[in-house]
Design a protein around this motif. Structure first.
Motif, mmCIF file in Angstrom:
data_model
loop_
_atom_site.group_PDB
_atom_site.id
_atom_site.type_symbol
_atom_site.label_atom_id
_atom_site.label_comp_id
_atom_site.label_asym_id
_atom_site.label_seq_id
_atom_site.Cartn_x
_atom_site.Cartn_y
_atom_site.Cartn_z
ATOM 1 N N HIS A 204 41.537 2.654 2.625
ATOM 2 C CA HIS A 204 40.514 2.518 1.587
ATOM 3 C C HIS A 204 40.253 3.850 0.889
ATOM 4 O O HIS A 204 40.045 3.903 -0.333
ATOM 5 C CB HIS A 204 39.217 1.990 2.191
ATOM 6 N N ASP A 205 40.274 4.930 1.649
ATOM 7 C CA ASP A 205 39.986 6.241 1.074
ATOM 8 C C ASP A 205 41.165 6.831 0.310
ATOM 9 O O ASP A 205 41.015 7.877 -0.328
ATOM 10 C CB ASP A 205 39.566 7.220 2.181
ATOM 11 N N SER A 206 42.322 6.192 0.381
ATOM 12 C CA SER A 206 43.491 6.770 -0.282
ATOM 13 C C SER A 206 44.197 5.748 -1.159
ATOM 14 O O SER A 206 44.017 5.717 -2.391
ATOM 15 C CB SER A 206 44.454 7.354 0.768
ATOM 16 N N VAL A 207 44.974 4.872 -0.549
ATOM 17 C CA VAL A 207 45.862 3.990 -1.299
ATOM 18 C C VAL A 207 45.081 3.016 -2.181
ATOM 19 O O VAL A 207 45.395 2.841 -3.366
ATOM 20 C CB VAL A 207 46.787 3.219 -0.332
ATOM 21 N N LEU A 208 44.067 2.346 -1.631
ATOM 22 C CA LEU A 208 43.349 1.343 -2.400
ATOM 23 C C LEU A 208 42.635 1.964 -3.607
ATOM 24 O O LEU A 208 42.595 1.363 -4.693
ATOM 25 C CB LEU A 208 42.337 0.619 -1.499
#
Length: 386
Positions: A204-208
């Motif tokens: 959630h903190d990166s890819v999304l």
């Protein structure tokens, strides 16, 4: 430090019946002391007191050996427990050679093995469950009758107590093993959920966030960037479904939860509905059903048009599983499936119909011009009446 879930699982499933085996060892020691007191009290009336003391010596040595064996996993095996039963009955059969006729017929004078003979029935219950414990109690009871030679109400009472004790210990053993398996499954699910939550936070903190940013910016720019934004949006939804899907759980019988594999197929155009509770099914059958749904959705993508939507519904009816795949496309023209098979295109014949036949289920197709297509698959659980 708290123990890791994997370490706790190993400890749980190592030997769940250990407390019952410890009780068996304690029972053997206590009953041997009672048997020794019995020999001391009645030796003056024995016709062969030396054989009585020899028998007691064998009982002592065997009690020491089985106490050590039953305290370790190597001794908790069928061969040793059955030898224990046979030796106990054999020593009991020496009673007519040791005791006088008056002692055999007197109710208050027990056989040479006395209550020491009940231990094999308890051990069988701890090892094999209620049926084995019950059978062990009946065997010891039959040996008691053959040694006494005279049926009586007290003898019948002893047989009932022996069989009942073995059965009760067997029920406790079976319950302990089932509880250990359930606890191990819960701990595995706990570990899987914790890892999934950790990965979800990282994703959630990166890819999304990156995919969401690409989708938003691409829609603002338009043109070819809008097409890339659409693809980014689809991957964002698919990745969110992957993170949110329930972890796959399995049992010792080779069953897994059917829901996670289906939930991963959800996209903006595909809606997947599953029960809130686990839908346990044989692992190989669950894989075949997931592949079947994937093939049906692939046909929707190929033939129903870019704007077509699809719905996947999973129902658990107890003895059978019902899986429906429906779309709002133009439908399958009459004769199209047969002509595709004649042309060598075996997608429906092999990937859908073939899988249903291999699982012993039923397949129903509802379609028509402009009415979309719906596949309904019914598969019975193993052992369910058809």
């Amino acid at each position: 430090m708290p123990k890791e879930p994997a370490e706790r699982v190993t400890k749980v499933i190592d030997d769940p019946a250990t407390p019952l085996w410890r009780g068996t060892i304690a029972l053997r020691i206590v009953t041997f002391l009672f048997a020794a007191a019995n020999v001391i009290a009645n030796q003056s009336g024995y016709i062969r007191p030396e054989l009585a003391w020899t028998t007691l010596g064998v009982m002592a040595l065997w009690s020491v050996f089985t106490s050590r064996a039953y305290s370790s996993t190597w001794g908790r095996r069928w061969p040793l427990v059955l030898v224990d039963l046979a030796l106990t009955c054999g020593l009991m059969s020496l009673s007519p050679l040791i005791m006088s006729d008056h002692q055999l017929l007197t109710l208050n004078v027990p056989l040479i093995t006395t209550i020491w003979a009940c231990v094999p029935a308890v051990a069988l219950g701890a090892l094999g469950g209620p049926a084995a414990g019950f059978a062990g109690g009946l065997t010891v009871g039959l040996s008691t009758y053959l040694s006494k030679g005279v049926p009586s109400l007290d003898l019948l009472r002893d047989v009932v107590l022996l069989a009942g004790a073995g059965m009760v210990v067997g029920m406790a053993s079976a319950t302990a093993r089932r509880s250990a398996v359930l606890l191990a499954q819960a701990l595995r699910a706990e570990a899987a959920t914790a890892e999934r939550e950790r990965l979800a936070r990282s994703i959630h903190d990166s890819v999304l966030q990156v995919l969401a940013r690409v989708r938003k910016r691409g829609m603002e720019v338009g043109g070819e960037a809008a097409e890339l934004a659409k693809l980014a949006g689809e991957q964002e939804v698919a990745l969110r479904n992957l993170v949110a899907a329930a972890p796959t759980d399995s049992t010792v019988d080779g069953e897994i939860d059917l829901r996670p594999g289906l939930q991963l197929l959800a996209t903006p155009r595909i809606q997947v509905s599953t029960p809130a509770t686990q839908v346990m099914f044989a692992a190989n059958a669950a894989g075949e059903l997931t592949s079947l749904v994937r093939e049906a959705l692939s046909n929707v993508d190929k033939h129903a048009g870019e704007d077509a939507r699809a719905w996947v519904l999973l129902e658990d009816l107890g003895e059978e599983i019902v899986l429906s795949v429906r779309d709002d496309g133009p439908g399958i023209p009459e004769g199209r499936i047969a002509s595709a098979a004649a042309e060598g295109r075996m997608g429906i014949e092999k990937s859908i119909k073939g899988r249903v036949e291999s699982l012993g289920g039923t397949l129903e197709l509802q379609t028509g011009p402009g009415e979309g297509t719906e596949w309904e698959v019914r598969v019975f659980r193993k052992g369910a009446a058809r």
